[in-house]
Structure formats: structure tokens, C-alpha cells
Design an enzyme around this catalytic site. Structure first.
Site, PDB file in Angstrom:
ATOM      1  CB  SER A   1      37.395  36.818  38.013  1.00 55.58           C
ATOM      2  OG  SER A   1      36.250  36.562  38.805  1.00 55.58           O
TER       3      SER A   1
ATOM      4  CE1 TYR B   1      33.958  38.567  34.166  1.00 54.53           C
ATOM      5  CE2 TYR B   1      33.874  37.269  36.177  1.00 54.53           C
ATOM      6  CZ  TYR B   1      34.315  38.392  35.493  1.00 54.53           C
ATOM      7  OH  TYR B   1      35.104  39.315  36.124  1.00 54.53           O
TER       8      TYR B   1
END
Length: 339
Positions: A130, A155
Site C-alpha cells: 500500500s 494498517y
């Protein structure tokens, strides 16, 4: 090839599966169908796959990547050629409320995928990282060689951990792995917790949209077709050890092991207010904007340097923001039956 796609009922998973089927691959898709957002959308994505002419080469199994025994059995039974690992507990803000979901799915689940690949002669693992790994970095554009040691959400930390775990398996077991740092993906069948869907829904309902950091944000919005083209092209190119790797000045995006990490984005950051304007134009309706402060765990800007991936695959993102947003809005109206 026979390819496992984890998270196949997800946004990127569905579109990737369709692309693989269209070109002739056999796909086994798994997803735990959790209720992070309405599972009906996931079921409808699977139904869309089933409607395609090549759906006979697709099988879906409801399974959680964090279920170690089921994952071991799946890999042993199916003997995949390659794996595209897209399953994860998504969302930056949700990680502030439910950290254990991220540890299970993004860490335990990833170990299960790595172990399955290691023990069953998988030729290549491509996995979703990501843009959030860049954390508090302010140097633009983000390059894969930049340090990514200061995440600002759990995350992001799990995605950074995935890259480290993948490298370990590439080094110890010679497993070829490629990580793709996705930058803000949008398009038809997208996630309802992301800005395009939230904004479109609110504007049509005459409700105010929350514009964080008072609109002073930029995102490298990337249309789903451009993302999928990059994913599939990456699957086809198996990394080898980098003969030019310099251990005196190590580049974290490469290695002496068969390991690579790439940015995958549009490489054209767009002001949040410009993106909202594109939605307004596609809807023919103006948004009521509720200006909000910055959210914890969020970043002001993302901007991908995609030159390495383009050189590696030959794929260049091509869908402009206005065209992509129009495709999304057209789908949204058809799916939700909005006039």
C-alpha cells in the site's frame, strides 16, 4: 496458468479475476466475505464474474486466509502456478478501532499464504502492499527506494511488515515475490467506505460530504483498469536476484533474493476538491461540503513514482480522472438504480 486470487470478492480482486479469465487462465478465488462493509456487494461482484463468458474457469471458495489448516489444505490440493494475494483487512481509519482484525488478516493470513507458496512450488507470489507505507514522508513523488520506517497507522505497519516477511521467504526459500504498493484505486464495483462512493451517495441524497483537512489534500487516484493491467503484467514477470544489488547502499525495493517492490498508481496526484468537482460534473449536481480537520492516521498527499513498474512491465496508466469518474458514476447509478 492456474492462479489463486485471495480477496476475489473484493474490488481489485474481482477485476483482476475477470482479466485473468478473459486471457485464458484458470482462477480459484477465495474470500471470507466479512461484514467490514455490506457483504451483498461482494456477492454481487461474484455474480458479475459468473455472468462472464469465461466463468467456467473460475471456482470460488469461502475461506479466511487466517485459517491456517484450511489454507494448508487448499494449497496442497490445488497446486497453484502463481498466487495473487489481495485479501486483507482494509481501511486506515478502521485500524484505529479494531487493531486485532489487522493482525489476524494482514499478518497471520500473510504467513499462511507464504507458507502455502513455499511448500507447494508456487512459481511467483504477487501481493498487495500500500502507498500508506510511506507514512509521514513529505518528499514527492514517493519512490520505492525511499525509507518507509515511519508508518502513521496500524494498517500501514502491517503492509510494511508484509514486505519484510516476503523478503525473508524470498531469501530463505528462493520464493519469488513481488509487492505492489497500491495508490488510491477507484472505479466501478469500488468499496463503499472509500471517498468516491461516499461522496456520490451523499451528493445524490442532498447530504453534506465530509472534506478532510479542509480539502487541502492530494491523492494519486488510479482507475481500476490501469491497476489491473499492472497487476497481471507483474504476475507474468517473475523476479530474479538483482545482480547489481549493492549491500553497501541497499535499495529496499530490490534484493540479492528474487524479490521486488513497486509503486502502482497513476503518477498524477489530484487535489481532493478537483476530484469532487469531477464527481459533481458527472452527476450534474453540486456537493454540499462540510470542511473537517485532518483525521488521525491520514496523510496530506500521495504521489507515486511509477517509472520502475513501467520499465518492468511496459504498462503505463492511461485513464484520465474525468473519464474514470464518469465510468464510476455510470456504474453507481445503474447498480443502485439512481436516476
Amino acid at each position: 496458468m492456474k492462479i489463486l486470487v485471495t480477496g476475489a470478492a473484493g474490488f481489485i480482486g474481482m477485476h483482476t479475476t475477470l482479466k485473468l479469465l478473459k486471457r485464458g487462465d484458470e482462477v480459484v478465488g477465495i474470500d471470507n466475505m466479512n461484514d467490514y462493509y455490506d457483504p451483498q456487494l461482494k456477492r454481487d461482484r461474484l455474480a458479475e464474474i459468473d455472468r462472464q463468458p469465461h466463468s467456467g474457469r473460475f471456482r470460488f471458495i469461502q475461506m479466511d486466509v487466517a485459517d491456517t489448516s484450511s489454507m494448508n489444505a487448499l494449497f496442497k490440493q490445488e497446486r497453484f502456478d502463481r498466487v495473487i494475494h489481495l485479501a486483507a483487512q482494509a481501511g486506515v481509519r478502521y485500524s484505529l478501532q479494531n487493531p486485532h482484525a489487522y493482525a489476524q488478516s494482514n499478518l497471520v493470513g500473510f504467513v499462511n499464504v507464504l507458507e502455502g507458496c513455499r511448500h507447494n512450488q508456487v512459481q511467483h507470489l504477487v501481493y498487495a502492499s500500500s502507498s500508506s507505507v510511506y507514512g509521514g514522508n513529505v518528499k514527492m513523488p514517493f519512490a520505492e527506494s525511499d525509507p518507509v520506517d515511519h508508518p502513521v497507522s496500524l494498517y500501514a505497519a502491517t503492509k510494511k511488515a508484509n514486505e519484510l516477511m516476503a523478503h525473508t521467504y524470498s531469501h530463505l526459500y528462493g520464493l519469488p515475490t513481488t509487492g505492489l504498493r497500491f495508490f488510491t484505486v477507484y472505479g466501478p464495483w469500488g468499496r463503499p467506505d472509500m471517498a468516491p462512493m461516499l461522496f456520490t451517495k451523499a451528493i445524490l441524497a442532498d447530504e453534506a460530504i465530509k472534506v478532510f483537512n479542509h480539502g487541502q489534500m492530494k491523492r494519486d487516484f488510479t482507475y481500476i483498469d490501469d491497476i489491473v493491467a499492472g497487476v497481471v503484467a507483474t504476475v507474468d514477470r517473475i523476479p530474479e536476484p538483482d545482480a547489481g544489488f549493492d549491500r553497501q547502499q541497499p535499495n529496499s525495493a530490490s534484493s540479492w533474493a528474487p524479490y521486488r517492490v513497486f509503486n502502482i498508481g497513476h503518477s498524477e496526484p489530484v487535489e481532493l476538491l478537483t476530484f469532487i468537482q469531477a464527481i459533481e460534473q458527472a452527476l450534474g449536481k453540486e456537493a454540499v461540503k462540510d470542511m473537517q480537520p485532518m483525521q488521525p492516521g491520514d496523510v496530506v498527499a500521495t504521489y507515486a513514482d511509477t517509472s520502475r513498474l513501467e520499465a518492468w512491465t511496459g504498462v503505463h496508466p492511461s485513464v484520465p480522472i474525468e473519464e474514470g469518474v464518469q465510468h464510476f458514476v455510470d456504474w453507481y447509478k445503474a447498480y443502485f438504480h439512481k436516476a
